[in-house]
Scaffold this motif. Structure first.
Motif, PDB file in Angstrom:
ATOM      1  N   PHE A  35      41.952  34.078  44.097  1.00  0.00           N
ATOM      2  CA  PHE A  35      42.911  35.151  43.897  1.00  0.00           C
ATOM      3  C   PHE A  35      44.198  34.531  43.404  1.00  0.00           C
ATOM      4  N   PHE A  36      45.078  35.347  42.854  1.00  0.00           N
ATOM      5  CA  PHE A  36      46.386  34.855  42.461  1.00  0.00           C
ATOM      6  C   PHE A  36      47.405  35.960  42.671  1.00  0.00           C
ATOM      7  N   THR A  37      48.654  35.547  42.794  1.00  0.00           N
ATOM      8  CA  THR A  37      49.749  36.505  42.887  1.00  0.00           C
ATOM      9  C   THR A  37      50.672  36.275  41.701  1.00  0.00           C
ATOM     10  N   GLN A  38      51.419  37.290  41.379  1.00  0.00           N
ATOM     11  CA  GLN A  38      52.338  37.202  40.249  1.00  0.00           C
ATOM     12  C   GLN A  38      53.633  37.888  40.637  1.00  0.00           C
ATOM     13  N   ASN A  39      54.745  37.239  40.380  1.00  0.00           N
ATOM     14  CA  ASN A  39      56.080  37.795  40.643  1.00  0.00           C
ATOM     15  C   ASN A  39      56.329  38.070  42.127  1.00  0.00           C
ATOM     16  N   VAL A  66      49.141  51.188  46.045  1.00  0.00           N
ATOM     17  CA  VAL A  66      48.149  50.115  46.143  1.00  0.00           C
ATOM     18  C   VAL A  66      47.080  50.315  45.074  1.00  0.00           C
ATOM     19  N   TYR A  67      47.001  49.364  44.157  1.00  0.00           N
ATOM     20  CA  TYR A  67      46.033  49.380  43.066  1.00  0.00           C
ATOM     21  C   TYR A  67      45.125  48.177  43.260  1.00  0.00           C
ATOM     22  N   HIS A  68      43.854  48.410  43.490  1.00  0.00           N
ATOM     23  CA  HIS A  68      42.899  47.338  43.779  1.00  0.00           C
ATOM     24  C   HIS A  68      41.881  47.260  42.655  1.00  0.00           C
ATOM     25  N   LEU A  69      41.988  46.210  41.870  1.00  0.00           N
ATOM     26  CA  LEU A  69      41.061  45.977  40.769  1.00  0.00           C
ATOM     27  C   LEU A  69      40.184  44.792  41.126  1.00  0.00           C
ATOM     28  N   MET A  70      38.891  45.003  41.112  1.00  0.00           N
ATOM     29  CA  MET A  70      37.934  43.936  41.427  1.00  0.00           C
ATOM     30  C   MET A  70      37.301  43.450  40.143  1.00  0.00           C
ATOM     31  N   VAL A  71      37.274  42.146  39.969  1.00  0.00           N
ATOM     32  CA  VAL A  71      36.605  41.524  38.832  1.00  0.00           C
ATOM     33  C   VAL A  71      35.579  40.558  39.408  1.00  0.00           C
ATOM     34  N   ALA A  72      34.346  40.702  38.979  1.00  0.00           N
ATOM     35  CA  ALA A  72      33.273  39.857  39.512  1.00  0.00           C
ATOM     36  C   ALA A  72      32.427  39.320  38.361  1.00  0.00           C
ATOM     37  N   VAL A  83      40.536  30.284  33.479  1.00  0.00           N
ATOM     38  CA  VAL A  83      39.930  31.414  32.766  1.00  0.00           C
ATOM     39  C   VAL A  83      40.083  32.683  33.598  1.00  0.00           C
ATOM     40  N   MET A  84      39.828  32.599  34.890  1.00  0.00           N
ATOM     41  CA  MET A  84      39.982  33.774  35.753  1.00  0.00           C
ATOM     42  C   MET A  84      41.434  34.239  35.755  1.00  0.00           C
ATOM     43  N   GLY A  85      42.377  33.296  35.775  1.00  0.00           N
ATOM     44  CA  GLY A  85      43.793  33.648  35.723  1.00  0.00           C
ATOM     45  C   GLY A  85      44.162  34.338  34.427  1.00  0.00           C
ATOM     46  N   ASP A  86      43.664  33.816  33.301  1.00  0.00           N
ATOM     47  CA  ASP A  86      43.931  34.444  32.007  1.00  0.00           C
ATOM     48  C   ASP A  86      43.377  35.866  31.966  1.00  0.00           C
ATOM     49  N   ILE A  87      42.170  36.045  32.453  1.00  0.00           N
ATOM     50  CA  ILE A  87      41.554  37.378  32.465  1.00  0.00           C
ATOM     51  C   ILE A  87      42.342  38.318  33.378  1.00  0.00           C
ATOM     52  N   ALA A  88      42.764  37.824  34.535  1.00  0.00           N
ATOM     53  CA  ALA A  88      43.549  38.655  35.457  1.00  0.00           C
ATOM     54  C   ALA A  88      44.869  39.080  34.813  1.00  0.00           C
ATOM     55  N   ARG A  89      45.582  38.151  34.192  1.00  0.00           N
ATOM     56  CA  ARG A  89      46.855  38.488  33.553  1.00  0.00           C
ATOM     57  C   ARG A  89      46.654  39.466  32.389  1.00  0.00           C
ATOM     58  N   LYS A  90      45.634  39.249  31.579  1.00  0.00           N
ATOM     59  CA  LYS A  90      45.366  40.157  30.454  1.00  0.00           C
ATOM     60  C   LYS A  90      44.992  41.548  30.959  1.00  0.00           C
ATOM     61  N   THR A  91      44.219  41.605  32.031  1.00  0.00           N
ATOM     62  CA  THR A  91      43.831  42.888  32.607  1.00  0.00           C
ATOM     63  C   THR A  91      45.048  43.633  33.140  1.00  0.00           C
ATOM     64  N   LEU A  92      45.935  42.927  33.843  1.00  0.00           N
ATOM     65  CA  LEU A  92      47.162  43.549  34.326  1.00  0.00           C
ATOM     66  C   LEU A  92      48.009  44.069  33.167  1.00  0.00           C
ATOM     67  N   HIS A  93      48.098  43.272  32.112  1.00  0.00           N
ATOM     68  CA  HIS A  93      48.854  43.694  30.948  1.00  0.00           C
ATOM     69  C   HIS A  93      48.276  44.971  30.332  1.00  0.00           C
ATOM     70  N   ALA A  95      46.581  47.210  31.760  1.00  0.00           N
ATOM     71  CA  ALA A  95      46.764  48.338  32.682  1.00  0.00           C
ATOM     72  C   ALA A  95      48.231  48.725  32.817  1.00  0.00           C
ATOM     73  N   GLY A  96      49.115  48.012  32.122  1.00  0.00           N
ATOM     74  CA  GLY A  96      50.555  48.305  32.203  1.00  0.00           C
ATOM     75  C   GLY A  96      51.184  47.806  33.492  1.00  0.00           C
ATOM     76  N   LEU A  97      50.575  46.800  34.116  1.00  0.00           N
ATOM     77  CA  LEU A  97      51.060  46.291  35.410  1.00  0.00           C
ATOM     78  C   LEU A  97      51.512  44.836  35.347  1.00  0.00           C
ATOM     79  N   SER A  98      51.819  44.330  34.185  1.00  0.00           N
ATOM     80  CA  SER A  98      52.142  42.904  34.057  1.00  0.00           C
ATOM     81  C   SER A  98      53.500  42.538  34.644  1.00  0.00           C
ATOM     82  N   GLU A  99      54.373  43.503  34.782  1.00  0.00           N
ATOM     83  CA  GLU A  99      55.685  43.206  35.358  1.00  0.00           C
ATOM     84  C   GLU A  99      55.677  43.399  36.857  1.00  0.00           C
TER      85      GLU A  99
END
Length: 99
Positions: A35-39, A66-72, A83-93, A95-99
């Protein structure tokens, strides 16, 4: 890779506990591989839940923050953490949640 969005809710702590413990009360060390956290300034899911709850409480419009997105990945897929981090950041972006 599969992605799924869970219904929104208002309890960050419940989600953090579920991610760490499943439906039981004891932590399951192998439950979440990565998992990772951002900001947030922390990598601890329970501390992150407190930060997010405090931030969400400042908004009168935000009733279910609370927005819970699961990637498996398939069991044969073993992406690197980067790679998982890149995919997570791109997915957040996306979804409009990158900030």
């Amino acid at each position: 890779m599969l992605a799924k969005v869970a219904p929104t809710s208002s309890d960050f702590h419940a989600l953090a506990r579920y991610l760490l413990n499943g439906k039981g009360s004891q932590p399951l060390p192998d439950r979440v591989q990565w998992f990772f956290t951002q900001n947030l300034g922390t990598d601890d899911p329970l501390v992150a839940a407190r930060y997010m709850e405090a931030t969400a409480s400042r908004s009168m419009r935000c009733t279910k923050p609370v927005y819970h997105l699961m990637v498996a990945w398939h069991e044969r897929e073993r992406p690197y953490d980067e790679v998982m981090g890149d995919i997570a950041r791109k997915t957040l972006h996306l979804a409009g949640l990158s900030e």
